[in-house]
Design an enzyme around this catalytic site. Structure first.
Site, short mmCIF file in Angstrom:
data_model
loop_
_atom_site.label_atom_id
_atom_site.label_comp_id
_atom_site.label_asym_id
_atom_site.label_seq_id
_atom_site.Cartn_x
_atom_site.Cartn_y
_atom_site.Cartn_z
N HIS A 126 47.30 33.76 41.49
CA HIS A 126 47.06 35.04 40.82
C HIS A 126 47.61 35.04 39.40
O HIS A 126 48.07 36.06 38.88
CB HIS A 126 47.68 36.18 41.64
CG HIS A 126 46.86 37.45 41.63
ND1 HIS A 126 46.02 37.81 42.66
CD2 HIS A 126 46.74 38.44 40.73
CE1 HIS A 126 45.45 38.97 42.40
NE2 HIS A 126 45.86 39.37 41.22
N LYS A 184 39.94 33.85 47.36
CA LYS A 184 40.71 33.58 46.15
C LYS A 184 42.19 33.86 46.42
O LYS A 184 42.56 34.98 46.78
CB LYS A 184 40.22 34.45 45.00
CG LYS A 184 40.92 34.19 43.67
CD LYS A 184 40.33 35.06 42.58
CE LYS A 184 40.93 34.73 41.22
NZ LYS A 184 42.36 35.08 41.14
N SER A 242 35.01 42.04 38.33
CA SER A 242 36.13 42.58 39.11
C SER A 242 35.75 43.88 39.81
O SER A 242 34.98 44.70 39.28
CB SER A 242 37.32 42.83 38.18
OG SER A 242 38.34 43.55 38.84
N THR A 286 39.69 38.54 47.18
CA THR A 286 41.07 38.24 46.80
C THR A 286 41.97 38.46 48.01
O THR A 286 42.02 39.55 48.57
CB THR A 286 41.51 39.14 45.63
OG1 THR A 286 40.71 38.82 44.48
CG2 THR A 286 42.96 38.91 45.28
N TYR A 323 38.06 43.59 46.47
CA TYR A 323 39.27 44.00 47.16
C TYR A 323 38.83 44.86 48.35
O TYR A 323 38.06 45.81 48.17
CB TYR A 323 40.18 44.84 46.25
CG TYR A 323 41.00 44.05 45.27
CD1 TYR A 323 42.05 43.25 45.70
CD2 TYR A 323 40.76 44.13 43.90
CE1 TYR A 323 42.83 42.53 44.79
CE2 TYR A 323 41.52 43.42 42.98
CZ TYR A 323 42.56 42.63 43.44
OH TYR A 323 43.31 41.92 42.55
#
Length: 360
Positions: free
Chosen positions: A256, A232, A110, A159, A133
């Site tokens: 999510h 995603k 992440s 994402t 992100y």
């Protein structure tokens, strides 16, 4: 830290997790958007589906192995990006990545990991992906991407379904606050998102969405890296062609985990239409609600090339550390093999819509 002897399924890990972790952290990790309708439905949707077996099939050379982006994937199970593993174990992502390697599982790190990507990569013995992100400044997004590339990551996962956070009422009620010893260390040195006052009467528009990614952002990012970029958060088949046109290398059907917009369709219900629209032009993966090997079989039958596992990773890490995550992944791998054997499917290529009972 040892795995309790009665832990024989992912549901057992969740039960022990809920007993061991403080309520605020539990609400953060498990917290759904708003009323939790989508999160509950993610699980219920798998339970609705019934399997249709074949018998007396030749299983002498059975395997769950496949190829994804030119690399051998021993099982179609990838660790999803989850923030702040140190919330539940002091070794954090380092324990997770070692467990992934022991089970020959790929891991997605992440953006908000609590350990730096280069440190995680040094412990990795299986391929790593990096979840991205986008940052308010493009140069900071590039910096994150280059860090992932330099660490040897094999793909980027962008994402796209969370330009703002969902209304996570469980987390709000519990009063969760990130401990001062835990931080998103991969964002170190990057500019924070500057505050921009919203229009009068608008707490979100303009003030929070000025840096939200668009299809132009996807095209720019794909043009800046040789790595495949997976998007995603795809639920609508109408987004498939724009994704391909922008250069996406793969799609992840995901809501999510029910943590953003509540009352979205479940991932498994959205999967068939997205996979049909993609028509094998690029890989399609999915996440959301998977807790059994039979769930993975159902996802593959409905068009997924592989699945991602999220919350169960942190459940297992909290309960058993490295050994817990490795055991949890081994349970899923074993359950998938059992499900394939008992439905008469010797390879992933043999898993198709006929595995699902027509009543579904």
């Amino acid at each position: 830290m040892s795995v309790p002897p009665d832990t024989v399924s992912l549901f057992d890990y969740e039960r022990h997790f809920n007993d061991r972790v403080d309520p605020a952290t539990r609400a953060y990790i498990g917290g759904a958007g708003a009323d939790g309708i989508t999160q509950r439905a993610n699980r219920e949707a798998f339970d609705r589906l019934r399997l249709m077996p074949r018998v007396l099939r030749d299983l002498s050379n059975a395997t769950a192995r496949s190829t994804l982006f030119g690399e051998t994937l021993d099982y179609p199970i990838i660790l999803a990006p989850m923030a702040y593993h140190k919330l539940v174990h002091p070794d954090g992502e380092l324990a997770t990545v070692e467990a992934a390697g022991l089970t020959r599982s790929w891991m997605t790190v992440s953006t908000q990991a609590s350990v730096r990507i280069d440190e995680i990569a040094r412990r990795a013995t299986a391929p790593l992906w990096f979840q991205l992100y986008t940052q308010p400044r493009r140069e900071d997004t590039l910096t994150l991407m280059r860090r992932a590339e330099d660490a040897g990551c094999r793909a980027l996962v962008l994402t796209v379904d969370a330009p703002v956070n969902g209304m996570r009422n469980m987390e709000q009620r519990a009063g969760f606050r990130l401990p001062p010893t835990i931080a998103p260390v991969n964002l170190a040195g990057l500019a924070p998102d500057g505050f921009r006052p919203a229009r009068p009467g608008s707490p979100v528009f303009q003030g929070m969405l000025h840096a939200a990614p668009t299809w132009d952002t996807v095209a720019w990012l794909c043009g800046e890296t040789a790595l495949p970029v997976l998007l995603k958060g795809i639920l609508n088949p109408a987004d498939v062609d724009p994704a391909i046109a922008a250069g996406a290398g793969g799609l992840i059907v995901s809501n999510h985990g029910g943590r953003t917009l509540d009352t979205l369709p479940t991932s498994i219900d959205a999967l068939p239409a997205v996979a049909a629209k993609a028509a094998r032009r690029l890989p399609v993966l999915m996440d959301g609600g998977i807790r059994r090997g039979t769930d993975i079989l159902k996802a593959l039958a409905l068009g997924a090339d592989a699945v991602l596992i999220g919350q169960p990773v942190l459940h297992a890490l909290a309960v058993g550390g490295l050994a817990g995550v490795a055991h949890m992944l081994t349970l899923l791998q074993t359950e998938l093999e059992v499900a394939m054997a008992l439905t008469g499917r010797a390879t992933l290529a043999e898993i198709d819509r006929s595995v699902i009972h027509p009543s579904a």
